[in-house]
Design a protein around this motif. Structure first.
Motif, PDB file in Angstrom:
ATOM      1  N   ASP A  26       0.833  -1.205   0.000  1.00 44.04           N
ATOM      2  CA  ASP A  26       0.000   0.000   0.000  1.00 44.04           C
ATOM      3  C   ASP A  26       0.868   1.256   0.000  1.00 44.04           C
ATOM      4  OD1 ASP A  26      -2.222  -1.666   0.071  1.00 44.04           O
ATOM      5  OD2 ASP A  26      -2.636  -1.307   2.204  1.00 44.04           O
ATOM      6  N   HIS A  27       1.941   1.221   0.763  1.00 42.97           N
ATOM      7  CA  HIS A  27       2.861   2.369   0.817  1.00 42.97           C
ATOM      8  C   HIS A  27       3.460   2.632  -0.565  1.00 42.97           C
ATOM      9  CE1 HIS A  27       5.880   5.131   2.369  1.00 42.97           C
ATOM     10  NE2 HIS A  27       6.759   4.473   1.626  1.00 42.97           N
ATOM     11  N   ASP A  33       7.685   7.578  -4.743  1.00 43.49           N
ATOM     12  CA  ASP A  33       9.046   7.788  -4.228  1.00 43.49           C
ATOM     13  C   ASP A  33       9.303   6.973  -2.959  1.00 43.49           C
ATOM     14  OD1 ASP A  33       7.328   9.223  -2.577  1.00 43.49           O
ATOM     15  OD2 ASP A  33       8.661  10.962  -2.408  1.00 43.49           O
ATOM     16  N   GLY A  34       8.460   5.983  -2.684  1.00 47.83           N
ATOM     17  CA  GLY A  34       8.532   5.214  -1.443  1.00 47.83           C
ATOM     18  C   GLY A  34       9.760   4.346  -1.263  1.00 47.83           C
ATOM     19  N   MET A  35      10.608   4.275  -2.279  1.00 47.62           N
ATOM     20  CA  MET A  35      11.864   3.534  -2.167  1.00 47.62           C
ATOM     21  C   MET A  35      12.985   4.405  -1.618  1.00 47.62           C
ATOM     22  SD  MET A  35      11.312   0.458  -3.239  1.00 47.62           S
ATOM     23  CE  MET A  35      13.019  -0.057  -3.147  1.00 47.62           C
ATOM     24  N   CYS A  39      11.388  10.322   0.726  1.00 50.54           N
ATOM     25  CA  CYS A  39       9.952  10.153   0.951  1.00 50.54           C
ATOM     26  C   CYS A  39       9.649  10.370   2.429  1.00 50.54           C
ATOM     27  CB  CYS A  39       9.486   8.772   0.500  1.00 50.54           C
ATOM     28  SG  CYS A  39       7.708   8.523   0.690  1.00 50.54           S
ATOM     29  N   GLY A  40       9.018  11.496   2.741  1.00 51.40           N
ATOM     30  CA  GLY A  40       8.745  11.860   4.129  1.00 51.40           C
ATOM     31  C   GLY A  40       7.777  10.938   4.840  1.00 51.40           C
ATOM     32  N   ALA A  41       6.952  10.212   4.103  1.00 50.71           N
ATOM     33  CA  ALA A  41       5.995   9.295   4.720  1.00 50.71           C
ATOM     34  C   ALA A  41       6.648   7.977   5.134  1.00 50.71           C
ATOM     35  CB  ALA A  41       4.853   9.018   3.748  1.00 50.71           C
ATOM     36  N   PRO A 118      13.321  13.982   9.431  1.00 52.97           N
ATOM     37  CA  PRO A 118      12.143  14.325   8.629  1.00 52.97           C
ATOM     38  C   PRO A 118      11.386  13.122   8.101  1.00 52.97           C
ATOM     39  CG  PRO A 118      14.087  14.608   7.282  1.00 52.97           C
ATOM     40  CD  PRO A 118      14.560  14.211   8.656  1.00 52.97           C
ATOM     41  N   CYS A 119      12.004  11.977   8.012  1.00 51.63           N
ATOM     42  CA  CYS A 119      11.281  10.787   7.589  1.00 51.63           C
ATOM     43  C   CYS A 119      10.704  10.145   8.846  1.00 51.63           C
ATOM     44  CB  CYS A 119      12.222   9.822   6.873  1.00 51.63           C
ATOM     45  SG  CYS A 119      11.341   8.425   6.206  1.00 51.63           S
TER      46      CYS A 119
END
Length: 173
Positions: A26-27, A33-35, A39-41, A118-119
Motif C-alpha cells: 500500500d505504501h 518515491d517510497g523507495m 519520501c517523508g511518509a 524528517p522521515c
C-alpha cells in the motif's frame, strides 16, 4: 525493471507477515518515491543478517547514530538493481566482508520501525547472508564496533527486531 517494481514483485512473492506485507505494498502504491530516503511518509530499506560459515554466530554492527547492535543495512540507492542487491551491498559495505551470499528464498522477514524526522518510518526488507570461509570483517565509518555474537548472545545485546530476524533466519537454515 525499476527498483520500485522489483520491490513490489518481491513483496507479492513473500508469503509471511500478510498484514505488514500489505502495508508495504500500500505504501509503494501511494508513494511513487517510497523507495527513497526523500519520501517523508517513510521508505523501504534493505538489510541482511550476516551468518558465519559454521552457522553458529552472527555479525552485528554497533550503529553509530543509534548506538544499538543491529544487522547490516540501509537505504536503497539508484544504482541498486534489486532490493536483494541493496541488502547485499549494504551488508558488504558495513561488514567489510566480500563474497557474502544471500540465503535462497527471498526476504527472511519484514520490520517496520519509526525513525526520527524528517522521515518517519523505515520499512525494512530483511534478508540473511552467509559469510564465506575465512571471512574477515572490517568496521565501516557508519559503525562504532563490529562483532560476532553466538546465537544465544543476541538477545542480551540486540533489540527484539534483531532477535526475531535471527529466529526466522535459523528456521530458514
Amino acid at each position: 525493471m525499476s527498483l520500485h517494481d522489483d520491490a513490489v514483485l518481491v513483496l507479492k512473492a513473500y508469503e509471511g507477515q500478510p498484514e505488514l506485507r500489505q502495508a508495504y505494498l500500500d505504501h509503494l502504491s501511494a508513494h511513487p518515491d517510497g523507495m527513497w530516503k526523500a519520501c517523508g511518509a517513510g521508505h523501504l530499506t534493505a538489510s541482511a543478517l550476516v551468518i558465519d560459515p559454521e552457522r553458529e554466530r552472527v555479525l552485528l554492527t554497533l550503529h553509530k547514530k543509534l548506538n544499538m547492535w543491529l544487522q547490516m543495512g540501509g537505504h536503497c540507492e539508484p544504482g541498486d538493481a534489486s532490493v536483494a542487491a541493496a541488502a547485499l551491498r549494504e551488508a558488504e559495505e558495513e561488514s567489510g566482508v566480500a563474497g557474502l551470499a544471500l540465503l535462497a528464498g527471498g526476504p527472511v522477514r519484514l520490520d517496520r520501525h519509526p525513525i526520527p524526522a524528517p522521515c518517519h518510518w523505515h520499512l525494512d526488507v530483511q534478508y540473511a547472508a552467509l559469510a564465506p570461509a575465512g571471512a574477515v570483517e572490517a568496521i565501516s565509518d557508519e559503525s562504532l564496533d563490529l562483532r560476532w555474537f553466538g546465537y544465544d548472545e543476541v538477545a542480551r545485546v540486540a533489540d527484539e527486531s534483531v532477535v526475531r530476524l535471527l529466529e526466522a533466519t535459523r528456521a530458514r537454515l
